[in-house]
Design an enzyme around this catalytic site. Structure first.
Site, PDB file in Angstrom:
ATOM      1  N   ASN A 161      -5.799  -5.144  16.049  1.00  0.00           N
ATOM      2  CA  ASN A 161      -4.782  -6.360  15.831  1.00  0.00           C
ATOM      3  C   ASN A 161      -3.311  -5.994  15.968  1.00  0.00           C
ATOM      4  O   ASN A 161      -2.918  -5.601  14.972  1.00  0.00           O
ATOM      5  CB  ASN A 161      -5.020  -7.184  14.508  1.00  0.00           C
ATOM      6  CG  ASN A 161      -6.437  -7.798  14.257  1.00  0.00           C
ATOM      7  OD1 ASN A 161      -6.398  -8.568  15.469  1.00  0.00           O
ATOM      8  ND2 ASN A 161      -7.251  -7.393  13.204  1.00  0.00           N
ATOM      9  N   LEU A 203     -12.683   4.957   9.153  1.00  0.00           N
ATOM     10  CA  LEU A 203     -12.985   6.423   9.799  1.00  0.00           C
ATOM     11  C   LEU A 203     -11.691   6.396  11.111  1.00  0.00           C
ATOM     12  O   LEU A 203     -10.679   7.430  11.027  1.00  0.00           O
ATOM     13  CB  LEU A 203     -14.194   6.617  10.219  1.00  0.00           C
ATOM     14  CG  LEU A 203     -14.553   7.786  10.727  1.00  0.00           C
ATOM     15  CD1 LEU A 203     -14.223   8.895   9.652  1.00  0.00           C
ATOM     16  CD2 LEU A 203     -16.009   8.074  11.352  1.00  0.00           C
ATOM     17  N   HIS A 204     -11.975   5.776  11.748  1.00  0.00           N
ATOM     18  CA  HIS A 204     -11.023   5.512  13.097  1.00  0.00           C
ATOM     19  C   HIS A 204     -10.849   6.813  13.889  1.00  0.00           C
ATOM     20  O   HIS A 204     -10.089   6.449  15.073  1.00  0.00           O
ATOM     21  CB  HIS A 204      -9.648   4.948  12.637  1.00  0.00           C
ATOM     22  CG  HIS A 204      -9.811   3.858  11.625  1.00  0.00           C
ATOM     23  ND1 HIS A 204     -10.533   2.709  11.968  1.00  0.00           N
ATOM     24  CD2 HIS A 204      -9.080   3.665  10.609  1.00  0.00           C
ATOM     25  CE1 HIS A 204     -10.309   1.866  10.940  1.00  0.00           C
ATOM     26  NE2 HIS A 204      -9.351   2.439   9.961  1.00  0.00           N
ATOM     27  N   GLY A 215      -3.860  -3.021   0.314  1.00  0.00           N
ATOM     28  CA  GLY A 215      -3.864  -2.130  -0.568  1.00  0.00           C
ATOM     29  C   GLY A 215      -5.251  -1.339  -0.493  1.00  0.00           C
ATOM     30  O   GLY A 215      -6.151  -1.402   0.406  1.00  0.00           O
ATOM     31  N   GLU A 216      -5.192   0.126  -1.257  1.00  0.00           N
ATOM     32  CA  GLU A 216      -6.173   0.968  -1.119  1.00  0.00           C
ATOM     33  C   GLU A 216      -6.988   0.662  -2.528  1.00  0.00           C
ATOM     34  O   GLU A 216      -6.367   1.282  -3.240  1.00  0.00           O
ATOM     35  CB  GLU A 216      -5.459   2.266  -0.900  1.00  0.00           C
ATOM     36  CG  GLU A 216      -6.565   3.572  -1.126  1.00  0.00           C
ATOM     37  CD  GLU A 216      -7.823   3.383  -0.477  1.00  0.00           C
ATOM     38  OE1 GLU A 216      -7.894   3.137   0.856  1.00  0.00           O
ATOM     39  OE2 GLU A 216      -8.815   3.542  -1.023  1.00  0.00           O
ATOM     40  N   CYS A 264      -1.054   4.134   7.009  1.00  0.00           N
ATOM     41  CA  CYS A 264      -1.686   4.265   8.321  1.00  0.00           C
ATOM     42  C   CYS A 264      -0.874   3.756   9.575  1.00  0.00           C
ATOM     43  O   CYS A 264      -0.451   2.781   9.388  1.00  0.00           O
ATOM     44  CB  CYS A 264      -3.011   3.777   8.005  1.00  0.00           C
ATOM     45  SG  CYS A 264      -4.287   4.452   6.924  1.00  0.00           S
ATOM     46  N   CYS A 284      -7.451  -8.456   9.846  1.00  0.00           N
ATOM     47  CA  CYS A 284      -7.315  -7.130   9.198  1.00  0.00           C
ATOM     48  C   CYS A 284      -6.025  -6.622   9.611  1.00  0.00           C
ATOM     49  O   CYS A 284      -5.638  -6.482  10.639  1.00  0.00           O
ATOM     50  CB  CYS A 284      -8.507  -6.161   9.489  1.00  0.00           C
ATOM     51  SG  CYS A 284      -9.930  -6.402   8.996  1.00  0.00           S
ATOM     52  N   SER A 317     -13.845  -1.013   0.754  1.00  0.00           N
ATOM     53  CA  SER A 317     -13.472  -0.143   1.887  1.00  0.00           C
ATOM     54  C   SER A 317     -12.273   0.531   1.545  1.00  0.00           C
ATOM     55  O   SER A 317     -11.059   0.361   0.695  1.00  0.00           O
ATOM     56  CB  SER A 317     -12.743  -1.283   2.951  1.00  0.00           C
ATOM     57  OG  SER A 317     -12.162  -0.526   4.025  1.00  0.00           O
ATOM     58  N   CYS A 366       0.634  -1.190  -0.077  1.00  0.00           N
ATOM     59  CA  CYS A 366       0.091  -0.086  -0.034  1.00  0.00           C
ATOM     60  C   CYS A 366       0.888   1.106  -0.078  1.00  0.00           C
ATOM     61  O   CYS A 366       1.871   1.321   0.590  1.00  0.00           O
ATOM     62  CB  CYS A 366      -0.878  -0.219   1.298  1.00  0.00           C
ATOM     63  SG  CYS A 366      -2.375   1.257   1.283  1.00  0.00           S
TER      64      CYS A 366
HETATM   65  N1  SAH Z   1      -6.880   0.056   2.417  1.00  0.00           N
HETATM   66  C1  SAH Z   1      -8.361  -0.090   2.654  1.00  0.00           C
HETATM   67  C2  SAH Z   1      -8.695  -1.277   2.616  1.00  0.00           C
HETATM   68  C3  SAH Z   1      -7.882  -2.266   3.300  1.00  0.00           C
HETATM   69  S1  SAH Z   1      -7.608  -2.041   5.120  1.00  0.00           S
HETATM   70  C4  SAH Z   1      -8.852   0.669   3.936  1.00  0.00           C
HETATM   71  O1  SAH Z   1      -7.929   1.321   4.692  1.00  0.00           O
HETATM   72  O2  SAH Z   1      -9.903   0.777   4.058  1.00  0.00           O
HETATM   73  C5  SAH Z   1      -8.810  -3.104   5.697  1.00  0.00           C
HETATM   74  C6  SAH Z   1      -9.379  -2.324   7.371  1.00  0.00           C
HETATM   75  O3  SAH Z   1      -8.630  -3.214   8.185  1.00  0.00           O
HETATM   76  C7  SAH Z   1      -9.414  -1.026   7.328  1.00  0.00           C
HETATM   77  O4  SAH Z   1     -10.664  -0.691   8.041  1.00  0.00           O
HETATM   78  C8  SAH Z   1      -7.935  -0.955   7.963  1.00  0.00           C
HETATM   79  O5  SAH Z   1      -8.195   0.651   8.720  1.00  0.00           O
HETATM   80  C9  SAH Z   1      -8.143  -2.026   9.071  1.00  0.00           C
HETATM   81  N2  SAH Z   1      -6.828  -2.207   9.754  1.00  0.00           N
HETATM   82  C10 SAH Z   1      -5.853  -2.220   9.115  1.00  0.00           C
HETATM   83  N3  SAH Z   1      -4.787  -2.645  10.397  1.00  0.00           N
HETATM   84  C11 SAH Z   1      -5.526  -3.049  11.165  1.00  0.00           C
HETATM   85  C12 SAH Z   1      -5.214  -3.578  12.645  1.00  0.00           C
HETATM   86  N4  SAH Z   1      -3.751  -3.942  12.814  1.00  0.00           N
HETATM   87  N5  SAH Z   1      -6.016  -3.820  13.273  1.00  0.00           N
HETATM   88  C13 SAH Z   1      -7.278  -3.727  13.065  1.00  0.00           C
HETATM   89  N6  SAH Z   1      -7.850  -3.333  11.743  1.00  0.00           N
HETATM   90  C14 SAH Z   1      -6.931  -2.854  10.790  1.00  0.00           C
HETATM   91 FE1  SF4 Z   2      -3.390   1.028   3.443  1.00  0.00          FE
HETATM   92 FE2  SF4 Z   2      -5.618   0.777   4.266  1.00  0.00          FE
HETATM   93 FE3  SF4 Z   2      -3.346  -0.225   5.733  1.00  0.00          FE
HETATM   94 FE4  SF4 Z   2      -4.148   2.433   5.346  1.00  0.00          FE
HETATM   95  S1  SF4 Z   2      -5.164   0.705   6.509  1.00  0.00           S
HETATM   96  S2  SF4 Z   2      -2.036   1.512   5.052  1.00  0.00           S
HETATM   97  S3  SF4 Z   2      -4.921   2.658   3.248  1.00  0.00           S
HETATM   98  S4  SF4 Z   2      -4.188  -0.980   3.856  1.00  0.00           S
END
Ligand code: SAH
Ligand code: SF4
Length: 394
Positions: free
Chosen positions: A328, A252-253, A197-198, A135, A371, A229, A131
Site C-alpha cells: 500500500n 517476513l517480507h 505498533g509492535e 520498517c 495495513c 503479528s 512504533c
Molecule cells: N508491527 C507488527 C504489526 C503491525 S504491522 C508487524 O510489523 O508485524 C501489520 C502488517 O502490515 C505487517 O505485516 C506489516 O509489515 C504490514 N505493512 C506495513 N506497511 C505496509 C504497507 N505500506 N503496505 C502493506 N503492508 C504493510
Molecule cells: Fe512497526 Fe510493524 Fe510498521 Fe515495522 S511494519 S514499523 S514493526 S508497525
C-alpha cells in the site's frame, strides 16, 4: 494558582477494559468486603463485557447501594470516537481518542479498522501509538513511538467496535455498508494485532488484553481467532505462546538477511535463522494451527520467482500459511507495489509447493484503512484543517 480558576475534579475512571484483577481492586477501593469480591467481579464482568452495559442502574443483580457507590467513583464510559468512516467495500475505520493515562500524557489517538466479510468480521487493533521500529515500507514506521497502549485501551477498541456496529444485546446494527450475516455469525469474530505498533514490545499489556478478549463469560473471542503479528522480536515469541496462546503472524517480507536488514531493520538483531527457530518452537502448532507469514509485494525488490522458491525452502517443516500483501503506497515512499502478473507468478509457485497463499485483497483503500497506512490520513487531515484555519485567520 489563579484564585478564579475552577477546581476541576479529575474525571472518574471507567471500568470498561479492566481485567478481573483490576475490577477486584476497583471494588476494594469502594470498601467491598473481601468475601464478596469474586462474585461482584463476575457480576460486573457479565454486564460490561457480555451485555455492553453503559449504566450502573441496569445492573439489577447488584445491590442498589453497591451500584450507587460504583457510580460515585467510576463510569462505564468508552473512549471518544473522533472520526468514523465507512468504505465503499464496507470496511470501517474509527479514530479513537484515549484519555491521558497520567499527568505527562496528552492523550493518545489511535486507529482501529473493521473488515467485514460474508460470514466473519475482523477487527484490526493497535498495540502502541506509533512504533519504535523503522520498517522502510511502513508509514507507521515513520512516526515516532508515543507510548504503549494499556491492556484497558486495547480491550476498549473491541468494545468501541461492538458499540459502533450494534453488536451488543439491544443495540441495532447500522444499515450503511456490509456486515456479516447468518445464523450464529458474530459481527467481530476475529482480531488481528496488525494496527499501529509492535505488539511484542508491549507483551504484558497485549497478553492481559487477550485474557479479557477471550474470556468465555464476556467478550468470548476464541484464541484461535486472535492473531498477533510481529516483525520478529524473537525473545518475546515464546512468552507470547506460553502466556497468550494465540495464533502468530510473522512479517517476513524477505528471504535473505541482507534484504531483510534493510526492509525490517530489526532483522540485524534477530536474523532470519533465529526467527525461524522461534517459529518452529511456537507451542501448539499443527496443520490446523499454522503460523501466517506475511510478505509485502514490493516491485523489483522482493518479488522474483527465485525468491518465491526460496520462501518455500525456508518454511520447510513449519506449519505455515503465506499471506501475500500488495504494498500500500503512501506519500513519499520509494517503493511501488509489484505488478499483478508478478504477484500471480509468485503466488503460483508458493501454491504449487502446497501452501495456501491468498493474496490479501486490498480493503478500505478509499478511506486509507489498509495495513501500514494507519494514522497517516488523520494527520494529513489535521494539517489541512490547521492550514485552512490559519487561512481563515482562525
Ligand atoms: N508491527 C507488527 C504489526 C503491525 S504491522 C508487524 O510489523 O508485524 C501489520 C502488517 O502490515 C505487517 O505485516 C506489516 O509489515 C504490514 N505493512 C506495513 N506497511 C505496509 C504497507 N505500506 N503496505 C502493506 N503492508 C504493510
Ligand atoms: Fe512497526 Fe510493524 Fe510498521 Fe515495522 S511494519 S514499523 S514493526 S508497525
Amino acid at each position: 494558582m489563579n484564585a478564579a480558576s475552577p477546581i476541576v475534579a479529575p474525571s472518574a475512571p471507567t471500568l470498561v477494559g479492566m481485567t478481573r484483577a483490576e475490577l477486584g481492586d476497583a471494588l476494594r477501593a469502594i470498601d467491598t468486603p473481601e468475601r464478596e469480591i469474586r462474585m461482584r467481579v463476575s457480576q460486573l464482568w457479565g454486564w460490561i463485557y457480555f451485555h455492553g452495559a453503559r449504566d450502573f442502574d441496569k445492573m439489577l443483580n447488584i445491590a442498589k447501594v453497591v451500584r450507587g457507590k460504583l457510580a460515585d467513583r467510576y463510569t462505564l464510559a468508552r473512549p471518544e470516537v473522533t472520526s468514523a468512516q465507512v468504505s465503499s467495500d464496507g470496511t470501517r475505520k474509527w479514530l479513537i481518542k484515549m484519555p491521558p493515562v497520567d499527568a505527562r500524557d496528552r492523550g493518545a489517538e489511535i486507529e482501529c479498522v473493521y473488515i467485514p466479510e460474508n460470514s466473519r468480521g475482523t477487527l484490526c487493533v493497535s498495540s502502541q501509538v506509533g512504533c519504535t521500529l523503522t520498517c522502510t515500507f511502513c508509514h507507521t514506521g515513520t512516526q515516532k513511538l508515543v507510548r504503549n497502549l494499556t491492556s484497558r485501551e486495547i480491550v476498549q477498541q473491541l468494545v468501541v467496535a461492538r458499540d459502533m456496529i450494534g453488536d451488543f444485546p439491544g443495540l441495532t446494527r447500522p444499515t450503511d455498508g456490509l456486515l456479516p450475516s447468518g445464523e450464529g455469525v458474530r459481527a467481530v469474530s476475529n482480531i488481528v494485532f496488525m494496527g499501529m505498533g509492535e505488539p511484542l514490545f508491549n507483551v504484558d499489556n497485549v497478553a492481559a488484553a487477550i485474557d479479557v478478549l477471550s474470556d468465555g463469560d464476556g467478550l468470548s473471542l476464541s484464541k484461535r481467532r486472535i492473531t498477533v503479528s510481529t516483525s520478529g522480536v524473537v525473545p518475546e515469541i515464546p512468552p507470547l505462546g506460553e502466556r497468550a496462546g494465540t495464533m502468530l503472524a510473522i512479517s517476513l517480507h524477505a528471504v535473505r538477511d541482507d534484504l531483510r536488514d534493510t526492509l525490517v531493520p530489526l532483522n540485524k538483531k534477530y536474523p532470519i535463522k533465529e526467527l525461524m527457530n522461534a517459529c518452529r518452537d511456537y507451542p501448539g502448532l499443527s496443520n490446523a494451527r499454522r503460523i501466517t507469514f506475511e510478505y509485502v509485494m514490493l516491485k523489483g525488490v522482493n518479488d522474483s520467482p527465485a525468491e518465491a522458491r526460496e520462501l518455500v525452502r525456508l518454511l520447510k517443516g513449519v506449519p505455515a500459511k503465506i499471506n501475500l500483501i500488495p504494498f500500500n503506497p503512501w506519500p513519499g515512499t520509494k517503493y511501488e507495489c509489484s505488478d499483478w502478473g508478478t504477484i500471480e507468478t509468485f503466488s503460483d509457485i508458493v501454491f504449487n509447493a502446497g501452501y495456501a497463499s491468498p493474496v490479501r485483497t486490498p480493503r478500505g483503500r478509499d478511506i486509507l484503512a489498509a495495513c501500514g497506512q494507519l494514522k497517516s490520513e488523520t494527520e494529513k487531515t489535521r494539517a489541512r484543517a490547521r492550514m485552512m484555519a490559519e487561512e481563515d485567520g482562525g
